[in-house]
Design a protein around this motif. Structure first.
Motif, PDB file in Angstrom:
ATOM      1  N   GLU A  73       1.410 -68.549  79.815  1.00  0.00           N
ATOM      2  CA  GLU A  73       0.379 -68.739  80.839  1.00  0.00           C
ATOM      3  C   GLU A  73       1.014 -69.285  82.112  1.00  0.00           C
ATOM      4  OE1 GLU A  73      -3.444 -68.092  81.892  1.00  0.00           O
ATOM      5  OE2 GLU A  73      -2.764 -67.914  79.827  1.00  0.00           O
ATOM      6  N   GLY A  74       0.732 -68.659  83.222  1.00  0.00           N
ATOM      7  CA  GLY A  74       1.274 -69.092  84.508  1.00  0.00           C
ATOM      8  C   GLY A  74       2.436 -68.250  84.983  1.00  0.00           C
ATOM      9  N   LEU A  75       3.131 -67.584  84.048  1.00  0.00           N
ATOM     10  CA  LEU A  75       4.206 -66.666  84.422  1.00  0.00           C
ATOM     11  C   LEU A  75       3.803 -65.227  84.147  1.00  0.00           C
ATOM     12  CD1 LEU A  75       7.491 -68.422  83.237  1.00  0.00           C
ATOM     13  CD2 LEU A  75       6.602 -68.195  85.542  1.00  0.00           C
ATOM     14  N   LEU A  76       3.342 -64.980  82.949  1.00  0.00           N
ATOM     15  CA  LEU A  76       2.859 -63.645  82.568  1.00  0.00           C
ATOM     16  C   LEU A  76       1.657 -63.825  81.674  1.00  0.00           C
ATOM     17  CD1 LEU A  76       3.565 -60.681  83.033  1.00  0.00           C
ATOM     18  CD2 LEU A  76       4.870 -60.727  80.940  1.00  0.00           C
ATOM     19  N   PRO A  77       0.464 -63.841  82.173  1.00  0.00           N
ATOM     20  CA  PRO A  77       0.074 -63.461  83.527  1.00  0.00           C
ATOM     21  C   PRO A  77       0.411 -64.558  84.540  1.00  0.00           C
ATOM     22  CG  PRO A  77      -1.861 -64.137  82.310  1.00  0.00           C
ATOM     23  CD  PRO A  77      -0.710 -64.149  81.344  1.00  0.00           C
ATOM     24  N   HIS A  78       0.726 -64.123  85.750  1.00  0.00           N
ATOM     25  CA  HIS A  78       1.079 -65.042  86.829  1.00  0.00           C
ATOM     26  C   HIS A  78      -0.123 -65.912  87.173  1.00  0.00           C
ATOM     27  CE1 HIS A  78       2.430 -66.415  90.782  1.00  0.00           C
ATOM     28  NE2 HIS A  78       3.649 -66.194  90.300  1.00  0.00           N
TER      29      HIS A  78
ATOM     30  N   VAL B 120      11.991 -58.139  72.136  1.00  0.00           N
ATOM     31  CA  VAL B 120      11.926 -59.582  71.927  1.00  0.00           C
ATOM     32  C   VAL B 120      11.104 -60.185  73.065  1.00  0.00           C
ATOM     33  CG1 VAL B 120      13.235 -61.735  71.749  1.00  0.00           C
ATOM     34  CG2 VAL B 120      14.191 -59.616  70.802  1.00  0.00           C
ATOM     35  N   LEU B 121      10.035 -60.900  72.710  1.00  0.00           N
ATOM     36  CA  LEU B 121       9.218 -61.615  73.686  1.00  0.00           C
ATOM     37  C   LEU B 121       9.510 -63.099  73.522  1.00  0.00           C
ATOM     38  CD1 LEU B 121       5.811 -59.802  73.054  1.00  0.00           C
ATOM     39  CD2 LEU B 121       7.513 -59.254  74.783  1.00  0.00           C
ATOM     40  N   THR B 122       9.774 -63.786  74.619  1.00  0.00           N
ATOM     41  CA  THR B 122      10.100 -65.209  74.510  1.00  0.00           C
ATOM     42  C   THR B 122       9.163 -66.053  75.376  1.00  0.00           C
ATOM     43  OG1 THR B 122      11.668 -65.293  76.357  1.00  0.00           O
ATOM     44  CG2 THR B 122      12.544 -64.645  74.201  1.00  0.00           C
ATOM     45  N   HIS B 123       9.043 -67.312  74.977  1.00  0.00           N
ATOM     46  CA  HIS B 123       8.310 -68.314  75.750  1.00  0.00           C
ATOM     47  C   HIS B 123       8.999 -69.646  75.502  1.00  0.00           C
ATOM     48  CE1 HIS B 123       6.347 -70.193  72.254  1.00  0.00           C
ATOM     49  NE2 HIS B 123       6.402 -68.962  71.750  1.00  0.00           N
ATOM     50  N   THR B 124       8.582 -70.633  76.230  1.00  0.00           N
ATOM     51  CA  THR B 124       9.175 -71.955  76.072  1.00  0.00           C
ATOM     52  C   THR B 124       8.072 -72.998  75.928  1.00  0.00           C
ATOM     53  OG1 THR B 124      10.736 -73.533  77.022  1.00  0.00           O
ATOM     54  CG2 THR B 124       9.311 -72.398  78.558  1.00  0.00           C
ATOM     55  N   ALA B 125       8.405 -74.126  75.366  1.00  0.00           N
ATOM     56  CA  ALA B 125       7.438 -75.208  75.225  1.00  0.00           C
ATOM     57  C   ALA B 125       7.407 -76.080  76.481  1.00  0.00           C
ATOM     58  CB  ALA B 125       7.775 -76.065  74.010  1.00  0.00           C
TER      59      ALA B 125
ATOM     60  N   VAL C 245       8.944 -81.148  85.548  1.00  0.00           N
ATOM     61  CA  VAL C 245       8.951 -80.675  84.161  1.00  0.00           C
ATOM     62  C   VAL C 245       7.520 -80.696  83.648  1.00  0.00           C
ATOM     63  CG1 VAL C 245       9.791 -81.155  81.837  1.00  0.00           C
ATOM     64  CG2 VAL C 245      11.287 -81.540  83.790  1.00  0.00           C
ATOM     65  N   ALA C 246       7.106 -79.573  83.040  1.00  0.00           N
ATOM     66  CA  ALA C 246       5.732 -79.471  82.563  1.00  0.00           C
ATOM     67  C   ALA C 246       5.705 -78.786  81.208  1.00  0.00           C
ATOM     68  CB  ALA C 246       4.885 -78.683  83.559  1.00  0.00           C
ATOM     69  N   LEU C 247       4.716 -79.150  80.393  1.00  0.00           N
ATOM     70  CA  LEU C 247       4.489 -78.451  79.121  1.00  0.00           C
ATOM     71  C   LEU C 247       3.880 -77.092  79.402  1.00  0.00           C
ATOM     72  CD1 LEU C 247       2.988 -81.363  77.000  1.00  0.00           C
ATOM     73  CD2 LEU C 247       5.306 -80.459  76.905  1.00  0.00           C
ATOM     74  N   CYS C 248       4.252 -76.089  78.625  1.00  0.00           N
ATOM     75  CA  CYS C 248       3.715 -74.737  78.787  1.00  0.00           C
ATOM     76  C   CYS C 248       2.614 -74.492  77.784  1.00  0.00           C
ATOM     77  CB  CYS C 248       4.827 -73.704  78.604  1.00  0.00           C
ATOM     78  SG  CYS C 248       6.090 -73.830  79.864  1.00  0.00           S
ATOM     79  N   GLU C 249       1.706 -73.601  78.161  1.00  0.00           N
ATOM     80  CA  GLU C 249       0.608 -73.231  77.250  1.00  0.00           C
ATOM     81  C   GLU C 249       0.991 -71.990  76.476  1.00  0.00           C
ATOM     82  OE1 GLU C 249      -3.203 -72.967  79.188  1.00  0.00           O
ATOM     83  OE2 GLU C 249      -2.591 -74.457  80.630  1.00  0.00           O
TER      84      GLU C 249
END
Length: 137
Positions: A86-91, A120-125, A133-137
């Motif tokens: 969320e926030g990157l894809l979708p922007h 391979v689909l990746t995301h980060t915490a 620095v922020a937590l990702c959804e």
């Protein structure tokens, strides 16, 4: 001069500069030329064969980086889509407009269908963005 125009474009430019500064801090590089040397992946000379002809990425054993838009119509053996969060894809600019979210979904579909063998689909915490620095959804 580009930053003096105002509006959303100006805010985006400032965010981009903040992201560049964040990356430089993360790499502990404080000289512009040293920073650019570190982040450049391949020089033009690295892409030439012995006869001075341009070699393909696969012939060089290199990773080919691309935007989703530029990859339309192409296929690759292995595809890695990073930042599927969320926030990157979708922007984050698109999250309030249903039509724009649909366009982002179509873009992700394009990216996913470029893979012939492996996707391979990746995301980060946790992500550092715009100097924070922020937590990702």
């Amino acid at each position: 001069a580009m930053l003096d125009k105002g509006g959303d474009d100006e805010a985006g430019r400032w965010r981009n500069l903040g992201e560049l500064a964040s990356l430089a801090r993360e790499r502990e590089v404080y000289e512009l030329d040293a920073f650019l040397d570190q982040i450049s992946l391949v020089s033009d000379v690295d892409a030439l064969d012995e006869q001075g002809q341009r070699k393909s990425a696969s012939a060089r054993g290199a990773v080919q980086l691309s935007t989703i838009h530029a990859a339309k119509g192409l296929e690759f053996e292995h595809v890695f889509v990073t930042g599927v969060e969320e926030g990157l894809l979708p922007h984050y600019y698109c999250t309030d407009d249903g039509e724009e979210v649909e366009q982002e979904r179509r873009l992700l579909y394009v990216a996913m269908t470029r893979a012939k063998e492996q996707l391979v689909l990746t995301h980060t915490a946790v992500r550092a963005r715009w100097g924070k620095v922020a937590l990702c959804e």
